[in-house]
Write a protein that holds these residues in place. Structure first.
Motif, PDB file in Angstrom:
ATOM      1  N   HIS A  16     -17.227 -10.769  -7.967  1.00 58.17           N
ATOM      2  CA  HIS A  16     -16.736 -10.091  -6.773  1.00 58.17           C
ATOM      3  C   HIS A  16     -15.218 -10.107  -6.663  1.00 58.17           C
ATOM      4  CE1 HIS A  16     -20.902 -11.177  -4.908  1.00 58.17           C
ATOM      5  NE2 HIS A  16     -20.944 -10.057  -5.616  1.00 58.17           N
ATOM      6  N   ARG A  17     -14.537 -10.409  -7.723  1.00 58.47           N
ATOM      7  CA  ARG A  17     -13.085 -10.423  -7.674  1.00 58.47           C
ATOM      8  C   ARG A  17     -12.521  -9.008  -7.613  1.00 58.47           C
ATOM      9  NH1 ARG A  17     -12.583 -15.090 -12.306  1.00 58.47           N
ATOM     10  NH2 ARG A  17     -13.125 -16.856 -10.936  1.00 58.47           N
ATOM     11  N   PHE A  18     -11.371  -8.876  -6.970  1.00 57.15           N
ATOM     12  CA  PHE A  18     -10.737  -7.564  -6.842  1.00 57.15           C
ATOM     13  C   PHE A  18      -9.228  -7.753  -6.736  1.00 57.15           C
ATOM     14  CE2 PHE A  18     -12.210  -8.988  -2.656  1.00 57.15           C
ATOM     15  CZ  PHE A  18     -11.020  -9.008  -1.927  1.00 57.15           C
ATOM     16  N   ASP A  19      -8.511  -6.657  -6.671  1.00 58.52           N
ATOM     17  CA  ASP A  19      -7.050  -6.645  -6.660  1.00 58.52           C
ATOM     18  C   ASP A  19      -6.535  -7.020  -5.264  1.00 58.52           C
ATOM     19  OD1 ASP A  19      -4.346  -6.086  -6.703  1.00 58.52           O
ATOM     20  OD2 ASP A  19      -4.562  -4.243  -7.868  1.00 58.52           O
ATOM     21  N   HIS A  20      -6.037  -8.246  -5.103  1.00 61.37           N
ATOM     22  CA  HIS A  20      -5.561  -8.695  -3.804  1.00 61.37           C
ATOM     23  C   HIS A  20      -4.299  -7.955  -3.370  1.00 61.37           C
ATOM     24  CE1 HIS A  20      -7.832 -12.814  -3.908  1.00 61.37           C
ATOM     25  NE2 HIS A  20      -8.602 -11.774  -4.162  1.00 61.37           N
ATOM     26  N   ASP A  21      -3.446  -7.609  -4.306  1.00 64.26           N
ATOM     27  CA  ASP A  21      -2.219  -6.890  -3.952  1.00 64.26           C
ATOM     28  C   ASP A  21      -2.539  -5.526  -3.360  1.00 64.26           C
ATOM     29  OD1 ASP A  21      -0.659  -8.982  -4.827  1.00 64.26           O
ATOM     30  OD2 ASP A  21      -0.409  -8.164  -6.850  1.00 64.26           O
ATOM     31  N   ALA A  27      -4.068  -3.060   3.903  1.00 63.21           N
ATOM     32  CA  ALA A  27      -4.170  -3.690   5.224  1.00 63.21           C
ATOM     33  C   ALA A  27      -2.864  -3.559   5.990  1.00 63.21           C
ATOM     34  CB  ALA A  27      -4.562  -5.160   5.072  1.00 63.21           C
ATOM     35  N   ALA A  28      -1.730  -3.731   5.316  1.00 63.13           N
ATOM     36  CA  ALA A  28      -0.433  -3.616   5.978  1.00 63.13           C
ATOM     37  C   ALA A  28      -0.220  -2.220   6.543  1.00 63.13           C
ATOM     38  CB  ALA A  28       0.682  -3.985   5.008  1.00 63.13           C
TER      39      ALA A  28
END
Length: 824
Positions: A16-21, A27-28
């Motif tokens: 379930h990992r994904f691109d946090h950046d 979100a910003a």
């Protein structure tokens, strides 16, 4: 103790990992107030099993840390129509913006898989407690009871949402829900057990066959339809950090429109079976192993739900709904097991047991079907909460302590209100604001029949008035096709004014309730007039249909062209012509005259303009169908026309009424008015006590759930002080009203007029103060039609004028005080 929501996280599973950046940038740009230059941005995964992977986002700098929740579709090949996060977002937004259903606030939805690989949405993080184990270990018994009651009420709140009003009318199909769900989940089961996947269980086919043959008729008609959560259980609820109430219902993946009893049955699964992902097998539920101390039994939980939601007792179809829930759970667990085999189950290694558990759920369903009895035919009898004033009741020996008979009636009334009246308030209100406002809601007539059967009918009838009417009607019951029992039922329970006060207060908590019990104004006052002053023919022709609830009535006294607070001013004429009277004049504020069931008016007019001042007026019974009567318009009270009851302006042009319709005789109108208005005025005061209690209740609930300036309203010292002062004033007014009723019983109308006047001044002013504060606490919602507060306030304000304005009653009080002083 429950687990803190923030403690249920772990490291993100590799699948379930994904691109946090990419998530941060999105979100910003899309979440209002999201920190744009934080020193910390951390994402972790919630470990408590969700079909859609769920993550905690922590972002900020230093002590200024904000937390959000992200919920996304799982990666990989998915079953058709599963994991629709866009639907979750839709239902959460609708409920959060338009209802009081406790749900987290949602901020934004992303359907572009290029951002983090699958669709997702971001919502509020709710600081609170989640109870993973339905046994509630390490929780005090009394708190277990409160937690389960709160769970039932949360489900009832969800099921009470008006989907048409909040934009969810197309969220699903309402009819044939179970049929479609059986087909859907069986299809999912087959897809999860096809070649190369878990082996199919032949008993699942047996279970599906039984379910298809036993779908309740109510499912096809949509009688039990509405918003369905689809996975409602205690571990999908967030409770307040310290209080035993639900602040958030989560995990809406399976929500739709459909048969709400499926939700109810699913929420009761722990009573039947115990399923835990970290256990290898399904074990027996509370019904077999025994209830933890303080825990509600399943019938008690269902009663709590039915009382809060207004749903009927579900015994007839309970076996089906439980079997259906077990079947659906088995299908879901089979799908989870299939995803575990493929390596993308959101519950990780804990999902390895779901294959075995799915087959055991099928066995449990077939075993439940084979049971002879699964639920009592009737709900359990429970003692409902009563006013603090009566908690110490033992033998009714106190001056203002209700006796056991009254207390039992009071408990029945409270239960009836909770089960049938409060859940229908929105429906009654919707009809009253529609193009069909001057028609009667069919449910009202059904509720009236229920009230009759439960002995909650005509409770206002005083014991002395009933005795007079019975004497007048001796041996006439057959004329009205009444049995002895039904004839006696028409005259209530033989209560005094004081005894009725404890009951009338309960009815006053809802503007719609009094009529359901045939205890609404002006009918009660009009029936009291005929009970006290009507002759045998008038009682037979008009009183009996009114007591039966077949017709309604109006009271025509106030006139638009004169100050009717001084009734000697009225100008409507009642002229004798042979065997008839001819009426000419205009009346307004004739409450009840707009009701399609209104058949008779008691009209006050002048039969002799030259007689002494208080001997000019008479009262006469007028059939609403008489030629010459013209209903000119309904009048409004602060914008409320109170349909279908209404307040009419009526003209009378040469209206010919039989002379036999005169009450008591010419010139006796004031005598009748004083006899009528004593109990009638007091009934208004009693109902106002109930309206104020409703306001106190709603205000306190709001204060405990809403925050201003960083803390709950209930934590602001000024509010606590105001609330205490209102309680003191309410209790003082209640005692005054009860004492007035006691005086009325013991000394009669004339001698009690002083304390009656005091009660009539005090009650509406107190109720207005309470309701005004409750409105203030609710903010904009308080002045809207979303709560009952505005309507209750409008009614209370009117009662500073109706049945004599404050100034008239204050004059009576002052004169009596001066008379008393002059005798010293």
């Amino acid at each position: 103790m429950g687990s803190s929501t923030g403690d249920l996280v772990t490291r993100i599973q590799s699948a379930h990992r994904f691109d946090h950046d990419a998530l941060f940038r999105f979100a910003a740009d899309n979440v209002s107030g999201f920190p744009t230059n934080p020193s910390q941005f951390k994402v972790s995964q919630f470990g408590h099993g969700q079909s859609n992977p769920t993550f905690l986002i922590e972002v900020g700098s230093g002590s200024s840390l904000k937390r959000y929740v992200l919920r996304k579709k799982p990666p990989g090949k998915l079953l058709q129509s599963a994991h629709a996060v866009d639907r979750e977002f839709q239902v959460l937004r609708a409920l959060g913006e338009h209802t009081q259903v406790p749900v987290p606030k949602v901020f934004c939805l992303c359907t572009d898989p290029a951002i983090i690989g699958t669709a997702f949405y971001i919502m509020e993080f709710m600081e609170g407690r989640i109870f993973i184990d339905p046994k509630l270990p390490n929780v005090a018994p009394e708190r277990r009871n409160a937690i389960y009651r709160a769970t039932a009420k949360a489900l009832a709140s969800l099921h009470s949402a008006d989907v048409d009003a909040i934009g969810l009318e197309k969220y699903g199909r309402r009819g044939n829900y179970c049929k479609r769900q059986i087909d859907r989940w069986f299809k999912q089961y087959l897809a999860s057990t096809s070649e190369g996947k878990p082996e199919r269980n032949p008993k699942m086919f047996e279970l599906v066959d039984w379910l298809r043959k036993n779908i309740p008729a109510e499912d096809s008609t949509g009688a039990t339809s509405g918003l369905v959560h689809g996975d409602f259980r205690i571990d999908n609820l967030v409770f307040h950090p310290s209080e035993d109430r639900v602040i958030g219902i989560i995990d809406w993946e399976l929500s739709t429109l459909g048969n709400q009893m499926c939700d109810v049955a699913y929420s009761c699964m722990h009573y039947i079976v115990n399923v835990q992902l970290d256990k290898e097998h399904v074990s027996e539920g509370f019904e077999t192993t025994g209830l933890p101390e303080g825990m509600l039994s399943m019938p008690e939980f269902l009663l709590e739900y039915c009382s809060a939601s207004g749903k009927p007792w579900p015994a007839a179809n309970w076996k089906f709904y439980v079997a259906f829930s077990l079947f659906r759970a088995a299908s879901i667990y089979t799908g989870v097991y299939s995803r575990w085999l493929m390596g993308n189950a959101s519950a990780g290694e804990r999902a390895r047991n779901t294959g075995v558990q799915a087959n055991e759920l099928v066995e449990s369903a077939l075993g439940y079907i084979a049971r002879e009895n699964v639920l009592p035919e009737h709900p359990p009898s429970v003692q409902r909460d009563v006013s603090p004033s009566y908690e110490s009741l033992v033998d009714g020996s106190g001056r203002f302590i209700p006796n056991r008979k009254v207390l039992e009636l009071r408990q029945k009334l409270i239960k009836f209100m909770e089960t049938h009246i409060y859940p229908m308030e929105n429906e009654f209100s919707k009809l009253a604001q529609s193009d069909m406002r001057w028609t009667v809601h069919p449910q009202e007539e059904k509720l009236k029949e229920m009230a009759k059967r439960e002995g909650l009918w005509n409770l206002f009838v005083p014991v002395d008035s009933a005795a007079r009417a019975r004497r007048e009607l001796a041996a006439t019951e057959n004329k009205h096709n009444l049995s002895g029992k039904s004839f006696d039922q028409l005259f209530g329970e033989g209560l005094t004014n004081l005894e009725y006060g404890y009951l009338c207060e309960i009815m006053g908590r809802s503007v719609w309730a009094p009529q359901v019990f045939n205890c609404g104004a002006p009918d009660t006052g009009n029936m009291e007039v005929i009970l006290r002053y009507g002759n045998k023919e008038q009682i037979s022709e008009w009183l009996i249909p009114l007591l039966e609830g077949r017709i309604r009535s109006g009271f025509a006294m106030t006139e638009p062209q004169v100050a009717s607070s001084d009734a000697t001013n009225i100008e409507c004429s009642i002229r004798r012509q042979g065997d008839s009277y001819v009426i000419n004049g205009t009346k307004w504020w004739t409450s009840g005259a707009m009701d399609p069931r209104c058949r008779v008016l008691i009209l006050m007019g002048k039969t002799d303009f030259n007689a002494p001042k208080h001997k000019q007026q008479s009262m006469i019974l007028v059939d609403m169908r008489t030629p010459g009567i013209s209903v000119k318009r309904p009048l409004t009270v602060f914008g409320f026309d109170d349909a279908p009851h209404g307040h009419a302006e009526i003209s009378f042009e040469n209206v010919v009424v039989p002379a036999k319709n005169i009450l008591l005789g010419e010139g006796r109108g004031f005598e009748i008015a004083q006899g009528r208005l004593g109990p009638g005025r007091l009934h208004h005061c009693m109902r106002l006590i109930g309206a104020a209690e409703r306001g106190m209740e709603l205000m306190a609930q709001r204060a405990l759930s809403r925050k201003t300036f960083g803390k709950f309203i209930a934590q602001h010292g000024s509010f606590v002080s105001d609330l205490a002062k209102l309680r003191v004033e309410l209790e003082g007014t209640r005692l005054l009203v009860l004492e007035a009723a006691d005086h009325l019983d013991k000394f009669g109308n004339k001698k009690a007029r002083g304390i009656l006047a005091m009660a009539k001044v005090a009650a509406p002013n107190m109720a207005l103060k309470v309701l005004d504060t409750a409105i203030q606490v609710h903010g904009a919602a308080g002045v809207s039609s979303d709560t009952v507060l505005a309507h209750l306030w409008a009614t209370a304000r009117t009662l500073r004028i109706a049945d004599g304005p404050d100034e008239v009653h204050l004059g009576t009080i002052g004169k009596l005080e001066l008379q008393r002083a002059s005798k010293l």
